[in-house]
Design a protein around this motif. Structure first.
Motif, PDB file in Angstrom:
ATOM      1  N   UNK A 194       0.863  -1.178   0.000  1.00 33.99           N
ATOM      2  CA  UNK A 194       0.000   0.000   0.000  1.00 33.99           C
ATOM      3  C   UNK A 194       0.903   1.233   0.000  1.00 33.99           C
ATOM      4  N   UNK A 195       0.762   2.059  -1.011  1.00 31.88           N
ATOM      5  CA  UNK A 195       1.587   3.254  -1.150  1.00 31.88           C
ATOM      6  C   UNK A 195       0.690   4.481  -0.994  1.00 31.88           C
ATOM      7  N   UNK A 196       1.049   5.371  -0.066  1.00 31.30           N
ATOM      8  CA  UNK A 196       0.265   6.585   0.153  1.00 31.30           C
ATOM      9  C   UNK A 196       0.974   7.769  -0.491  1.00 31.30           C
ATOM     10  N   UNK A 197       0.209   8.550  -1.243  1.00 30.08           N
ATOM     11  CA  UNK A 197       0.736   9.701  -1.973  1.00 30.08           C
ATOM     12  C   UNK A 197      -0.080  10.934  -1.599  1.00 30.08           C
ATOM     13  N   UNK A 198       0.593  11.998  -1.234  1.00 30.41           N
ATOM     14  CA  UNK A 198      -0.066  13.267  -0.915  1.00 30.41           C
ATOM     15  C   UNK A 198       0.372  14.321  -1.925  1.00 30.41           C
ATOM     16  N   UNK A 199      -0.601  14.926  -2.582  1.00 29.88           N
ATOM     17  CA  UNK A 199      -0.338  16.015  -3.509  1.00 29.88           C
ATOM     18  C   UNK A 199      -1.159  17.226  -3.087  1.00 29.88           C
ATOM     19  N   UNK A 200      -0.603  18.405  -3.306  1.00 27.17           N
ATOM     20  CA  UNK A 200      -1.300  19.642  -2.967  1.00 27.17           C
ATOM     21  C   UNK A 200      -1.218  20.589  -4.158  1.00 27.17           C
ATOM     22  N   UNK A 201      -2.361  21.109  -4.576  1.00 24.13           N
ATOM     23  CA  UNK A 201      -2.363  22.093  -5.652  1.00 24.13           C
ATOM     24  C   UNK A 201      -2.061  23.472  -5.079  1.00 24.13           C
ATOM     25  N   UNK A 202      -1.119  24.157  -5.711  1.00 27.37           N
ATOM     26  CA  UNK A 202      -0.679  25.463  -5.223  1.00 27.37           C
ATOM     27  C   UNK A 202      -0.532  26.427  -6.399  1.00 27.37           C
ATOM     28  N   UNK A 203      -0.824  27.686  -6.147  1.00 26.97           N
ATOM     29  CA  UNK A 203      -0.574  28.733  -7.122  1.00 26.97           C
ATOM     30  C   UNK A 203       0.738  29.426  -6.758  1.00 26.97           C
ATOM     31  N   UNK A 204       1.671  29.464  -7.702  1.00 29.85           N
ATOM     32  CA  UNK A 204       3.023  29.957  -7.441  1.00 29.85           C
ATOM     33  C   UNK A 204       3.420  30.950  -8.529  1.00 29.85           C
ATOM     34  N   UNK A 205       3.825  32.140  -8.138  1.00 31.18           N
ATOM     35  CA  UNK A 205       4.376  33.092  -9.097  1.00 31.18           C
ATOM     36  C   UNK A 205       5.883  32.917  -9.129  1.00 31.18           C
ATOM     37  N   UNK A 206       6.411  32.619 -10.322  1.00 27.68           N
ATOM     38  CA  UNK A 206       7.838  32.330 -10.462  1.00 27.68           C
ATOM     39  C   UNK A 206       8.296  32.756 -11.846  1.00 27.68           C
ATOM     40  N   UNK A 207       9.600  32.682 -12.082  1.00 23.71           N
ATOM     41  CA  UNK A 207      10.163  33.065 -13.374  1.00 23.71           C
ATOM     42  C   UNK A 207       9.901  31.981 -14.415  1.00 23.71           C
ATOM     43  N   UNK A 208       9.365  32.390 -15.555  1.00 25.27           N
ATOM     44  CA  UNK A 208       9.221  31.510 -16.711  1.00 25.27           C
ATOM     45  C   UNK A 208      10.402  31.703 -17.660  1.00 25.27           C
ATOM     46  N   UNK A 209      10.943  32.897 -17.685  1.00 21.93           N
ATOM     47  CA  UNK A 209      12.152  33.234 -18.444  1.00 21.93           C
ATOM     48  C   UNK A 209      12.822  34.395 -17.722  1.00 21.93           C
ATOM     49  N   UNK A 210      14.026  34.725 -18.122  1.00 20.47           N
ATOM     50  CA  UNK A 210      14.719  35.855 -17.483  1.00 20.47           C
ATOM     51  C   UNK A 210      13.889  37.124 -17.649  1.00 20.47           C
ATOM     52  N   UNK A 211      13.516  37.727 -16.528  1.00 19.96           N
ATOM     53  CA  UNK A 211      12.737  38.949 -16.562  1.00 19.96           C
ATOM     54  C   UNK A 211      11.258  38.761 -16.802  1.00 19.96           C
ATOM     55  N   UNK A 212      10.803  37.520 -16.928  1.00 18.10           N
ATOM     56  CA  UNK A 212       9.390  37.240 -17.195  1.00 18.10           C
ATOM     57  C   UNK A 212       8.853  36.324 -16.096  1.00 18.10           C
ATOM     58  N   UNK A 213       7.929  36.834 -15.294  1.00 21.14           N
ATOM     59  CA  UNK A 213       7.289  36.035 -14.246  1.00 21.14           C
ATOM     60  C   UNK A 213       5.913  35.606 -14.715  1.00 21.14           C
ATOM     61  N   UNK A 214       5.420  34.521 -14.101  1.00 17.34           N
ATOM     62  CA  UNK A 214       4.136  33.952 -14.520  1.00 17.34           C
ATOM     63  C   UNK A 214       3.453  33.315 -13.315  1.00 17.34           C
ATOM     64  N   UNK A 215       2.121  33.438 -13.208  1.00 20.92           N
ATOM     65  CA  UNK A 215       1.393  32.787 -12.112  1.00 20.92           C
ATOM     66  C   UNK A 215       1.068  31.330 -12.457  1.00 20.92           C
TER      67      UNK A 215
ATOM     68  N   UNK B 162       8.956  41.966 -20.808  1.00 24.40           N
ATOM     69  CA  UNK B 162       9.361  41.713 -19.429  1.00 24.40           C
ATOM     70  C   UNK B 162       8.252  42.104 -18.455  1.00 24.40           C
ATOM     71  N   UNK B 163       8.270  41.469 -17.296  1.00 23.28           N
ATOM     72  CA  UNK B 163       7.297  41.767 -16.253  1.00 23.28           C
ATOM     73  C   UNK B 163       6.509  40.538 -15.865  1.00 23.28           C
ATOM     74  N   UNK B 164       5.446  40.753 -15.089  1.00 21.01           N
ATOM     75  CA  UNK B 164       4.544  39.673 -14.682  1.00 21.01           C
ATOM     76  C   UNK B 164       3.473  39.527 -15.745  1.00 21.01           C
ATOM     77  N   UNK B 165       3.479  38.413 -16.448  1.00 23.65           N
ATOM     78  CA  UNK B 165       2.581  38.179 -17.577  1.00 23.65           C
ATOM     79  C   UNK B 165       1.462  37.237 -17.168  1.00 23.65           C
ATOM     80  N   UNK B 166       0.297  37.400 -17.774  1.00 25.44           N
ATOM     81  CA  UNK B 166      -0.864  36.576 -17.460  1.00 25.44           C
ATOM     82  C   UNK B 166      -1.150  35.593 -18.595  1.00 25.44           C
ATOM     83  N   UNK B 167      -1.983  34.602 -18.308  1.00 25.73           N
ATOM     84  CA  UNK B 167      -2.398  33.580 -19.263  1.00 25.73           C
ATOM     85  C   UNK B 167      -3.268  34.182 -20.367  1.00 25.73           C
ATOM     86  N   UNK B 168      -3.096  33.698 -21.599  1.00 23.93           N
ATOM     87  CA  UNK B 168      -3.895  34.150 -22.735  1.00 23.93           C
ATOM     88  C   UNK B 168      -4.753  33.015 -23.259  1.00 23.93           C
ATOM     89  N   UNK B 169      -6.070  33.145 -23.106  1.00 27.97           N
ATOM     90  CA  UNK B 169      -6.983  32.129 -23.621  1.00 27.97           C
ATOM     91  C   UNK B 169      -6.998  32.136 -25.144  1.00 27.97           C
TER      92      UNK B 169
END
Length: 498
Positions: A209-230, A354-361
């Motif tokens: 029996x193997x127990x696995x715990x996962x947690x969904x989290x929202x994290x703002x981090x760098x996607x590229x140099x100078x470009x952050x993403x949520x 550059x900057x904090x960029x948002x998702x584009x549908x």
């Protein structure tokens, strides 16, 4: 070989009590608000407009309290309201109800006012509101991506012909006019996400029996140099943690959705035989958790990902990972293992901005990613973060594609795969140069290293190198001229250039 497949849709969720504490707290809070409203008189909500002040609170006349408020009923599902237009009389109290017929959480907000309702799947909520200022106002679901997917309508207060022209222009700006900035300043101290680790090989030869715990989290981090993403993540990394079990194991997986996240999340594991790969039973609202138990029936290398509508948006924001199911006798021993997953990211704004960029549908639907990357960011596995091994070692790559849209031509420049397990199958091919991995697919390759030097792992859709689909692979050790050497040109054979 048998592979898992995404369900075409998620069946109707169970009644709201399956969402536990959050649903009950929401109901209790609503009762408290209604009681407070009768104690202090219902609020009068005034949508703001260019010619009107912000929303204000005013008492409802006592005569109106004794009357039954007209009822406006609105139903929500994925991703629409059943009525595109609602009409009310100015200054008259109405009872507005929201029924959630979908499988995930939805809400209702009215532009320029504090009118707000939130309903879990199967739940109906309501409240009394008064809108004073004539005009046309937008109502919408504020959960990220839902409004853009179609969950919006118009609330007409009074005669629709009397809508202020300037307010109508605000609701429907001319084509090409700016609608707020899509790029925000780079947050202070933002960094790359940490890299997920390779789960250790299974040494035991009996089921467990193997127990696995996962947690969904929202994290703002760098996607590229100078470009952050949520990012939306499992356990704060892209990809999420590698899960590693043995064929025949029973896996008990608990998915927790962190408090404060903006929407429902779930998990579909392609290694699961069951409805939605587990996603039907793991649609979890923020602050709640859900557990499933399954038997790992088939050995292989499988992708897992969020399966909450809109699925493509959740995956495009980073919600994918890998589960490895080893055969009963295990995998053969190697000297090193690496865990890589490729994903495509769709951002508002201009390429490289550059900057904090948002998702584009829009870009998601056009399947036009600005970035195609390994392990969550451009350069995530380069420089000091490069993959490393030694001459004479046999290495194994676990490679998967989260997508959501683009496949990968997986290739190691300067090497060939001694053994390739296409789509993670038990049967392997030998001496392969490149393998195609589809979105939602994964593979396993092995190679023995014979020559030191700088190598590159890449998606051989070669222009994606400029979008980030590569990693550096540094091999240390003694030279091996029998296999490869640089031959100096003799002076007699050189041709002078003008």
């Amino acid at each position: 070989m048998t592979t898992g497949h995404d369900s075409e849709h998620i069946p109707q969720a169970q009644p709201p009590d399956r969402f536990g504490t959050r649903g009950r707290v929401g109901a209790i809070s609503l009762v408290g608000l209604v009681a407070l409203a009768f104690a202090c008189a219902p609020a009068v909500l005034t949508p703001s407009s260019p010619a009107a002040p912000a929303a204000r609170v005013a008492p409802v006349p006592a005569l109106e309290l004794a009357q039954t408020a007209p009822e406006l009923r609105l139903s929500a599902s994925e991703f629409a309201f059943d009525q595109p237009t609602l009409r009310v009389d100015p200054g008259h109290r109405v009872h507005l109800s929201l029924q959630n017929r979908g499988v995930i959480q939805h809400n209702l907000h009215v532009e320029g006012s504090s009118a707000s309702l939130e309903a879990n799947p199967g739940q109906t909520v309501g409240g009394d509101f008064t809108f004073n200022t004539p005009g046309t106002y937008e109502f919408f679901c504020s959960i990220p991506g839902h409004k853009e997917a179609g969950m919006a309508g118009k609330l007409v207060v009074g005669d629709s012909a009397a809508v202020h022209a300037e307010h109508a222009a605000e609701l429907n700006p001319p084509v090409g006019s700016p609608v707020g900035s899509v790029v925000k300043p780079l947050p202070d101290g933002v960094t790359r996400m940490p890299q997920p680790q390779v789960a250790p090989p299974i040494e035991r030869r009996e089921p467990a029996l193997v127990k696995v715990d996962l947690e969904t989290r929202e994290v703002t981090a760098l996607l590229a140099d100078g470009v952050a993403y949520p990012f939306w993540t499992f356990n704060g990394t892209v990809p999420g943690p590698m899960i590693r079990v043995r064929q025949g194991d029973t896996v008990e997986l608990t998915l927790k959705n962190s408090p404060g996240t903006s929407l429902t999340h779930s998990i579909n594991l392609h290694a699961v035989n069951g409805p939605g790969g587990g996603s039907v039973d793991t649609q979890v609202v923020p602050g709640d958790s859900s557990s499933i138990r399954f038997q790992a029936l088939h050995p292989g290398v499988y992708v897992y990902h969020c399966m909450t509508p809109m699925v493509g948006q959740h995956v495009a924001n980073g919600m994918y990972g890998m589960i490895v199911v080893e055969p009963p006798d295990g995998l053969r021993k190697v000297d090193r293992e690496f865990y890589l997953m490729q994903g495509d990211f769709y951002l508002q704004g201009e390429r490289g901005q550059k900057g904090l960029r948002e998702f584009s549908l829009d870009k998601l639907f056009q399947e036009d990613p600005e970035y195609v990357v390994y392990n969550g960011s451009v350069g995530s596995l380069t420089g000091e973060r490069a993959l490393r091994a030694k001459v004479g070692e046999t290495v194994r790559f676990f490679f998967g594609v989260g997508g959501p849209n683009k496949d990968s031509a997986f290739h190691v420049v300067g090497e060939s795969f001694d053994r390739l397990f296409p789509e993670g199958a038990r049967e392997f091919l030998t001496d392969v140069q490149t393998t195609l991995v589809p979105p939602g697919g994964a593979t396993m390759v092995e190679m023995k290293l014979s020559v030191p030097g700088h190598y590159m792992v890449e998606d051989h859709h070669i222009t994606r190198l400029e979008k980030g689909a590569m990693a550096n692979f540094e091999v240390d050790g003694d030279s091996n001229p029998e296999v490869f050497e640089h031959v100096e040109s003799s002076s007699s054979s050189r041709t002078d250039q003008p």
